[in-house]
Motif scaffolding. Sequence first.
Motif, mmCIF file in Angstrom:
data_model
loop_
_atom_site.group_PDB
_atom_site.id
_atom_site.type_symbol
_atom_site.label_atom_id
_atom_site.label_comp_id
_atom_site.label_asym_id
_atom_site.label_seq_id
_atom_site.Cartn_x
_atom_site.Cartn_y
_atom_site.Cartn_z
ATOM 1 N N SER A 167 40.592 30.016 -47.245
ATOM 2 C CA SER A 167 39.363 29.498 -47.420
ATOM 3 C C SER A 167 40.048 28.506 -48.398
ATOM 4 N N GLY A 168 39.593 27.466 -48.281
ATOM 5 C CA GLY A 168 40.017 26.028 -49.165
ATOM 6 C C GLY A 168 38.373 25.552 -48.800
ATOM 7 N N PRO A 169 38.055 24.309 -49.705
ATOM 8 C CA PRO A 169 36.792 23.270 -49.426
ATOM 9 C C PRO A 169 37.316 22.625 -48.037
ATOM 10 N N ASN A 170 36.064 22.272 -47.705
ATOM 11 C CA ASN A 170 35.912 21.429 -46.280
ATOM 12 C C ASN A 170 36.272 20.540 -47.077
ATOM 13 N N LEU A 171 37.432 19.567 -47.519
ATOM 14 C CA LEU A 171 37.487 18.172 -47.881
ATOM 15 C C LEU A 171 38.125 17.455 -47.159
ATOM 16 N N PRO A 172 37.356 16.280 -46.446
ATOM 17 C CA PRO A 172 38.047 14.897 -45.792
ATOM 18 C C PRO A 172 38.760 14.834 -45.365
ATOM 19 N N MET A 173 39.680 14.101 -44.541
ATOM 20 C CA MET A 173 41.383 14.518 -44.070
ATOM 21 C C MET A 173 42.127 13.213 -45.401
ATOM 22 N N ASP A 174 41.258 12.604 -45.685
ATOM 23 C CA ASP A 174 42.345 11.795 -46.470
ATOM 24 C C ASP A 174 42.110 11.957 -47.729
ATOM 25 N N VAL A 175 41.854 13.077 -48.190
ATOM 26 C CA VAL A 175 41.449 13.612 -49.355
ATOM 27 C C VAL A 175 42.777 14.813 -49.243
ATOM 28 N N TRP A 176 43.040 15.735 -47.982
ATOM 29 C CA TRP A 176 43.964 16.561 -48.552
ATOM 30 C C TRP A 176 44.907 15.274 -47.726
ATOM 31 N N HIS A 177 45.481 14.502 -47.350
ATOM 32 C CA HIS A 177 47.125 13.855 -47.045
ATOM 33 C C HIS A 177 46.834 13.701 -48.864
#
Length: 356
Positions: free
Chosen positions: A44-54
Amino acid sequence: MALLPLQRFLSLRRGTSIASAAKRKGSSCQQGDNSQDGKRMRFSGPNLPMDVWHHIHSLLPMRDAARASCVSHAFRYSWRCYPNLTFSKSTMGLDEPKKYFNWSQKDEQNFVLVNRIDQIMKNHLGGIKTFEFEYYNSCLATSKLDTSKLDGWLQIAVTSGVEELEISLSLANKTEHYNFPCALLFARSGGNSIRSLHLSGCAFRPMAGLGCLTRLHLYSVHITEEELGCFLSNSFALEELDLMDCSDIIHLKIPCLLHRLSKLDVESDCEALKVIENKAPNLCTVSISSYVAHHSIGDSLRVKDLEMRCLSEFNLVHHVCAKLPASMPNLEILRIFSVGEVYSKLLDLIVRCRRH
Protein backbone atom coordinates in the motif's frame (compact mmCIF):
# COMPACT_ATOMS: atom_id res chain seq x y z
CA MET A 1 21.39 -0.89 -0.37
CA ALA A 2 20.22 1.00 -3.48
CA LEU A 3 16.61 0.10 -2.69
CA LEU A 4 16.55 1.44 0.87
CA PRO A 5 15.72 5.11 0.03
CA LEU A 6 12.92 3.92 -2.23
CA GLN A 7 11.73 1.56 0.48
CA ARG A 8 11.44 4.41 2.98
CA PHE A 9 9.81 6.70 0.41
CA LEU A 10 6.99 4.28 -0.29
CA SER A 11 6.30 3.69 3.44
CA LEU A 12 5.59 -0.01 3.05
CA ARG A 13 3.66 -1.91 5.69
CA ARG A 14 5.72 -3.39 8.48
CA GLY A 15 7.21 -6.73 7.50
CA THR A 16 6.91 -5.99 3.80
CA SER A 17 9.78 -4.45 1.87
CA ILE A 18 10.84 -4.08 -1.70
CA ALA A 19 14.26 -5.51 -0.89
CA SER A 20 12.89 -8.78 0.50
CA ALA A 21 10.40 -9.18 -2.33
CA ALA A 22 13.06 -8.42 -4.91
CA LYS A 23 15.42 -10.96 -3.36
CA ARG A 24 12.84 -13.74 -3.61
CA LYS A 25 11.82 -12.85 -7.14
CA GLY A 26 15.10 -11.43 -8.51
CA SER A 27 16.29 -14.29 -10.70
CA SER A 28 12.99 -14.66 -12.53
CA CYS A 29 12.60 -10.91 -13.07
CA GLN A 30 15.92 -10.58 -14.85
CA GLN A 31 14.71 -13.06 -17.43
CA GLY A 32 11.50 -11.22 -18.30
CA ASP A 33 7.95 -10.78 -17.13
CA ASN A 34 7.06 -14.45 -16.72
CA SER A 35 5.81 -14.25 -13.14
CA GLN A 36 2.08 -14.50 -12.55
CA ASP A 37 0.46 -11.30 -11.32
CA GLY A 38 -1.41 -13.24 -8.67
CA LYS A 39 1.86 -14.34 -7.11
CA ARG A 40 3.29 -10.83 -6.94
CA MET A 41 3.68 -9.11 -3.64
CA ARG A 42 1.39 -6.14 -3.12
CA PHE A 43 1.94 -3.09 -0.99
CA SER A 44 0.00 0.00 0.00
CA GLY A 45 2.02 2.93 -1.31
CA PRO A 46 1.04 6.44 -2.31
CA ASN A 47 -1.14 6.87 -5.39
CA LEU A 48 1.39 8.66 -7.59
CA PRO A 49 1.09 9.60 -11.27
CA MET A 50 2.67 7.10 -13.64
CA ASP A 51 5.38 9.52 -14.80
CA VAL A 52 6.51 9.89 -11.16
CA TRP A 53 6.74 6.11 -10.82
CA HIS A 54 8.80 6.03 -14.01
CA HIS A 55 11.18 8.66 -12.67
CA ILE A 56 11.64 6.92 -9.31
CA HIS A 57 12.24 3.60 -11.03
CA SER A 58 14.74 5.09 -13.50
CA LEU A 59 16.94 6.27 -10.59
CA LEU A 60 17.67 2.67 -9.57
CA PRO A 61 20.60 0.66 -10.97
CA MET A 62 19.39 -1.71 -13.67
CA ARG A 63 19.59 -4.90 -11.62
CA ASP A 64 17.69 -3.31 -8.75
CA ALA A 65 15.13 -1.93 -11.18
CA ALA A 66 14.55 -5.44 -12.53
CA ARG A 67 14.08 -6.81 -9.00
CA ALA A 68 11.74 -3.97 -8.03
CA SER A 69 9.49 -4.86 -11.00
CA CYS A 70 8.37 -7.90 -9.00
CA VAL A 71 6.77 -5.72 -6.34
CA SER A 72 3.89 -4.03 -8.14
CA HIS A 73 2.12 -3.45 -11.44
CA ALA A 74 3.44 0.13 -11.48
CA PHE A 75 7.06 -0.96 -11.21
CA ARG A 76 6.49 -3.80 -13.65
CA TYR A 77 5.25 -1.32 -16.24
CA SER A 78 8.09 1.10 -15.39
CA TRP A 79 10.64 -1.67 -15.87
CA ARG A 80 9.39 -2.15 -19.42
CA CYS A 81 10.11 1.56 -19.97
CA TYR A 82 13.46 1.60 -18.15
CA PRO A 83 15.64 4.15 -20.02
CA ASN A 84 19.24 3.10 -19.28
CA LEU A 85 19.98 -0.42 -20.49
CA THR A 86 23.51 -1.73 -19.86
CA PHE A 87 23.90 -5.37 -20.84
CA SER A 88 26.92 -7.43 -19.84
CA LYS A 89 27.56 -10.61 -17.89
CA SER A 90 28.06 -8.56 -14.75
CA THR A 91 24.87 -6.50 -15.00
CA MET A 92 22.85 -9.59 -15.91
CA GLY A 93 24.01 -11.52 -12.85
CA LEU A 94 26.35 -13.86 -14.74
CA ASP A 95 29.60 -13.17 -12.92
CA GLU A 96 32.14 -15.87 -13.66
CA PRO A 97 33.05 -18.13 -10.71
CA LYS A 98 36.72 -18.13 -9.80
CA LYS A 99 37.12 -21.92 -9.71
CA TYR A 100 36.15 -24.90 -11.80
CA PHE A 101 35.18 -22.83 -14.82
CA ASN A 102 35.33 -24.53 -18.22
CA TRP A 103 34.49 -23.54 -21.80
CA SER A 104 31.13 -25.30 -21.82
CA GLN A 105 30.10 -23.10 -18.88
CA LYS A 106 31.25 -20.02 -20.79
CA ASP A 107 29.16 -21.09 -23.78
CA GLU A 108 26.17 -21.61 -21.51
CA GLN A 109 26.64 -18.16 -19.96
CA ASN A 110 26.78 -16.51 -23.38
CA PHE A 111 23.62 -18.35 -24.41
CA VAL A 112 21.80 -17.27 -21.23
CA LEU A 113 23.05 -13.68 -21.62
CA VAL A 114 21.75 -13.33 -25.18
CA ASN A 115 18.38 -14.88 -24.40
CA ARG A 116 17.81 -12.74 -21.30
CA ILE A 117 18.59 -9.59 -23.26
CA ASP A 118 16.38 -10.72 -26.12
CA GLN A 119 13.45 -11.22 -23.77
CA ILE A 120 13.93 -7.83 -22.11
CA MET A 121 14.18 -6.01 -25.45
CA LYS A 122 11.13 -7.71 -26.94
CA ASN A 123 9.06 -6.65 -23.90
CA HIS A 124 10.42 -3.10 -23.79
CA LEU A 125 7.91 -0.34 -24.50
CA GLY A 126 10.32 2.41 -25.60
CA GLY A 127 11.92 5.50 -24.16
CA ILE A 128 15.48 4.09 -24.23
CA LYS A 129 18.11 6.78 -23.60
CA THR A 130 21.20 4.60 -23.09
CA PHE A 131 21.92 1.25 -24.71
CA GLU A 132 25.19 -0.57 -23.95
CA PHE A 133 26.04 -4.11 -24.97
CA GLU A 134 29.28 -5.86 -24.03
CA TYR A 135 30.07 -9.32 -25.37
CA TYR A 136 33.41 -11.13 -25.08
CA ASN A 137 34.00 -14.61 -26.40
CA SER A 138 37.26 -16.57 -26.22
CA CYS A 139 38.72 -18.25 -29.28
CA LEU A 140 38.31 -21.58 -27.43
CA ALA A 141 34.56 -21.13 -27.02
CA THR A 142 32.23 -22.86 -29.48
CA SER A 143 29.17 -20.63 -29.28
CA LYS A 144 28.71 -17.70 -31.65
CA LEU A 145 26.82 -14.47 -31.21
CA ASP A 146 23.55 -14.42 -33.11
CA THR A 147 24.05 -11.06 -34.81
CA SER A 148 20.48 -11.01 -36.06
CA LYS A 149 19.35 -10.61 -32.46
CA LEU A 150 21.77 -7.72 -31.96
CA ASP A 151 20.40 -6.10 -35.12
CA GLY A 152 16.92 -6.36 -33.64
CA TRP A 153 17.98 -4.82 -30.32
CA LEU A 154 19.65 -1.92 -32.11
CA GLN A 155 16.52 -1.29 -34.18
CA ILE A 156 14.44 -1.10 -30.99
CA ALA A 157 16.95 1.23 -29.34
CA VAL A 158 17.42 3.54 -32.33
CA THR A 159 13.74 3.90 -33.14
CA SER A 160 13.11 4.51 -29.43
CA GLY A 161 15.26 7.67 -29.54
CA VAL A 162 18.46 6.41 -27.91
CA GLU A 163 21.00 9.13 -27.04
CA GLU A 164 24.02 7.06 -25.94
CA LEU A 165 24.86 3.92 -27.92
CA GLU A 166 27.80 1.64 -27.06
CA ILE A 167 28.63 -1.73 -28.64
CA SER A 168 31.76 -3.54 -27.40
CA LEU A 169 32.46 -6.88 -29.05
CA SER A 170 35.24 -9.44 -28.99
CA LEU A 171 34.23 -12.41 -31.11
CA ALA A 172 35.86 -15.84 -31.06
CA ASN A 173 36.94 -15.75 -34.71
CA LYS A 174 39.18 -12.74 -35.28
CA THR A 175 38.75 -13.01 -39.06
CA GLU A 176 35.03 -12.30 -38.69
CA HIS A 177 33.49 -9.10 -37.47
CA TYR A 178 30.05 -7.70 -36.84
CA ASN A 179 28.76 -5.37 -39.52
CA PHE A 180 27.05 -2.53 -37.70
CA PRO A 181 23.64 -1.92 -39.39
CA CYS A 182 24.31 1.66 -40.49
CA ALA A 183 21.07 1.78 -42.47
CA LEU A 184 19.23 2.01 -39.13
CA LEU A 185 20.97 5.28 -38.30
CA PHE A 186 20.08 6.99 -41.55
CA ALA A 187 16.50 5.76 -41.97
CA ARG A 188 13.62 8.20 -41.47
CA SER A 189 13.14 7.01 -37.87
CA GLY A 190 16.88 6.50 -37.39
CA GLY A 191 19.63 7.90 -35.21
CA ASN A 192 18.73 11.60 -35.18
CA SER A 193 18.84 11.56 -31.38
CA ILE A 194 22.26 9.88 -30.90
CA ARG A 195 24.71 12.13 -29.06
CA SER A 196 27.37 9.58 -28.11
CA LEU A 197 28.46 6.65 -30.29
CA HIS A 198 31.01 4.14 -28.99
CA LEU A 199 31.86 1.15 -31.20
CA SER A 200 34.44 -1.55 -30.53
CA GLY A 201 35.27 -4.72 -32.46
CA CYS A 202 33.03 -4.30 -35.50
CA ALA A 203 32.82 -2.85 -39.03
CA PHE A 204 31.25 0.60 -39.41
CA ARG A 205 30.35 1.69 -42.96
CA PRO A 206 28.44 4.99 -42.61
CA MET A 207 26.77 6.59 -45.59
CA ALA A 208 26.15 10.01 -44.04
CA GLY A 209 26.59 11.84 -40.73
CA LEU A 210 24.62 12.28 -37.51
CA GLY A 211 23.46 15.81 -36.79
CA CYS A 212 23.24 15.49 -32.99
CA LEU A 213 26.43 13.48 -32.46
CA THR A 214 28.86 15.11 -30.02
CA ARG A 215 31.15 12.17 -29.09
CA LEU A 216 32.56 9.50 -31.43
CA HIS A 217 34.74 6.68 -30.08
CA LEU A 218 35.98 3.97 -32.49
CA TYR A 219 38.11 1.13 -31.07
CA SER A 220 39.28 -1.73 -33.34
CA VAL A 221 36.73 -0.67 -35.94
CA HIS A 222 36.95 -1.40 -39.65
CA ILE A 223 36.31 1.91 -41.39
CA THR A 224 38.15 3.48 -44.32
CA GLU A 225 39.47 7.04 -44.24
CA GLU A 226 36.99 7.99 -46.99
CA GLU A 227 34.06 6.63 -44.99
CA LEU A 228 35.22 8.35 -41.83
CA GLY A 229 35.80 11.60 -43.72
CA CYS A 230 32.27 11.54 -45.12
CA PHE A 231 30.84 10.78 -41.70
CA LEU A 232 32.78 13.60 -40.02
CA SER A 233 31.87 16.11 -42.74
CA ASN A 234 28.19 15.58 -41.96
CA SER A 235 28.39 15.44 -38.15
CA PHE A 236 28.56 19.17 -37.47
CA ALA A 237 27.94 18.97 -33.70
CA LEU A 238 30.93 16.71 -33.00
CA GLU A 239 33.02 17.78 -30.00
CA GLU A 240 35.18 14.70 -29.24
CA LEU A 241 36.87 12.21 -31.59
CA ASP A 242 38.67 9.14 -30.21
CA LEU A 243 40.36 6.54 -32.45
CA MET A 244 42.18 3.38 -31.40
CA ASP A 245 43.43 0.46 -33.50
CA CYS A 246 41.58 1.58 -36.64
CA SER A 247 44.06 -0.03 -39.02
CA ASP A 248 42.35 1.00 -42.28
CA ILE A 249 43.05 4.71 -41.76
CA ILE A 250 46.31 6.09 -43.15
CA HIS A 251 45.43 9.76 -43.65
CA LEU A 252 43.04 11.24 -41.09
CA LYS A 253 41.25 14.29 -42.46
CA ILE A 254 39.34 16.49 -40.02
CA PRO A 255 37.17 18.96 -41.97
CA CYS A 256 36.88 22.68 -41.28
CA LEU A 257 33.11 22.34 -40.78
CA LEU A 258 33.66 20.85 -37.32
CA HIS A 259 33.63 24.17 -35.46
CA ARG A 260 32.73 22.47 -32.15
CA LEU A 261 35.46 19.84 -32.23
CA SER A 262 37.74 20.55 -29.27
CA LYS A 263 39.23 17.16 -28.34
CA LEU A 264 41.16 14.59 -30.42
CA ASP A 265 42.65 11.33 -29.12
CA VAL A 266 44.55 8.96 -31.44
CA GLU A 267 45.88 5.83 -29.71
CA SER A 268 49.20 4.18 -30.55
CA ASP A 269 47.56 1.07 -32.00
CA CYS A 270 46.61 3.08 -35.12
CA GLU A 271 49.96 2.07 -36.60
CA ALA A 272 48.89 2.61 -40.22
CA LEU A 273 48.07 6.26 -39.56
CA LYS A 274 50.78 8.52 -40.97
CA VAL A 275 49.21 11.96 -41.34
CA ILE A 276 46.64 13.97 -39.40
CA GLU A 277 45.25 16.77 -41.52
CA ASN A 278 43.33 18.99 -39.16
CA LYS A 279 41.21 21.91 -40.37
CA ALA A 280 38.91 22.14 -37.36
CA PRO A 281 39.42 25.72 -36.13
CA ASN A 282 38.82 25.19 -32.39
CA LEU A 283 40.75 22.01 -31.62
CA CYS A 284 42.45 22.69 -28.27
CA THR A 285 43.07 19.30 -26.61
CA VAL A 286 45.12 16.68 -28.47
CA SER A 287 46.43 13.29 -27.38
CA ILE A 288 48.47 11.36 -29.96
CA SER A 289 50.88 8.44 -30.15
CA SER A 290 54.46 8.57 -31.31
CA TYR A 291 53.58 7.02 -34.66
CA VAL A 292 52.20 10.37 -35.80
CA ALA A 293 54.18 12.58 -33.44
CA HIS A 294 56.61 13.66 -36.17
CA HIS A 295 53.88 14.57 -38.64
CA SER A 296 51.89 17.76 -38.84
CA ILE A 297 48.48 17.79 -37.19
CA GLY A 298 47.34 20.62 -39.41
CA ASP A 299 45.83 23.74 -37.87
CA SER A 300 47.22 23.49 -34.33
CA LEU A 301 47.52 27.17 -33.41
CA ARG A 302 44.71 26.89 -30.84
CA VAL A 303 46.03 23.75 -29.15
CA LYS A 304 46.46 24.40 -25.42
CA ASP A 305 46.66 20.86 -24.01
CA LEU A 306 48.90 18.27 -25.70
CA GLU A 307 49.76 14.72 -24.68
CA MET A 308 52.32 12.69 -26.65
CA ARG A 309 53.00 9.00 -26.00
CA CYS A 310 55.62 6.59 -27.31
CA LEU A 311 57.00 3.19 -26.32
CA SER A 312 59.92 2.62 -28.66
CA GLU A 313 61.19 5.94 -30.07
CA PHE A 314 64.21 7.65 -28.57
CA ASN A 315 64.04 11.25 -29.80
CA LEU A 316 60.55 12.44 -28.93
CA VAL A 317 61.74 15.03 -26.40
CA HIS A 318 64.14 16.50 -28.96
CA HIS A 319 61.34 16.71 -31.51
CA VAL A 320 59.06 18.45 -29.03
CA CYS A 321 61.68 21.04 -28.12
CA ALA A 322 62.55 21.74 -31.75
CA LYS A 323 59.11 21.82 -33.40
CA LEU A 324 56.37 22.69 -30.92
CA PRO A 325 57.22 26.30 -30.01
CA ALA A 326 56.60 27.42 -33.60
CA SER A 327 53.64 25.16 -34.46
CA MET A 328 51.75 25.53 -31.16
CA PRO A 329 52.38 29.02 -29.76
CA ASN A 330 49.36 28.86 -27.39
CA LEU A 331 50.35 25.57 -25.75
CA GLU A 332 49.83 25.66 -21.96
CA ILE A 333 49.95 21.99 -20.86
CA LEU A 334 52.35 19.38 -22.27
CA ARG A 335 52.56 15.75 -21.17
CA ILE A 336 55.20 13.42 -22.64
CA PHE A 337 55.32 9.67 -22.07
CA SER A 338 58.53 8.44 -23.71
CA VAL A 339 59.33 5.02 -22.31
CA GLY A 340 62.04 4.38 -24.89
CA GLU A 341 64.02 7.46 -23.91
CA VAL A 342 63.77 6.67 -20.20
CA TYR A 343 64.98 3.13 -20.85
CA SER A 344 67.80 4.38 -23.07
CA LYS A 345 69.02 6.88 -20.46
CA LEU A 346 68.92 4.22 -17.74
CA LEU A 347 71.06 1.89 -19.86
CA ASP A 348 73.50 4.72 -20.56
CA LEU A 349 73.70 5.50 -16.84
CA ILE A 350 74.35 1.84 -15.97
CA VAL A 351 77.14 1.60 -18.54
CA ARG A 352 78.79 4.75 -17.20
CA CYS A 353 78.60 3.52 -13.63
CA ARG A 354 80.22 0.23 -14.59
CA ARG A 355 83.06 2.03 -16.34
CA HIS A 356 83.82 4.01 -13.20
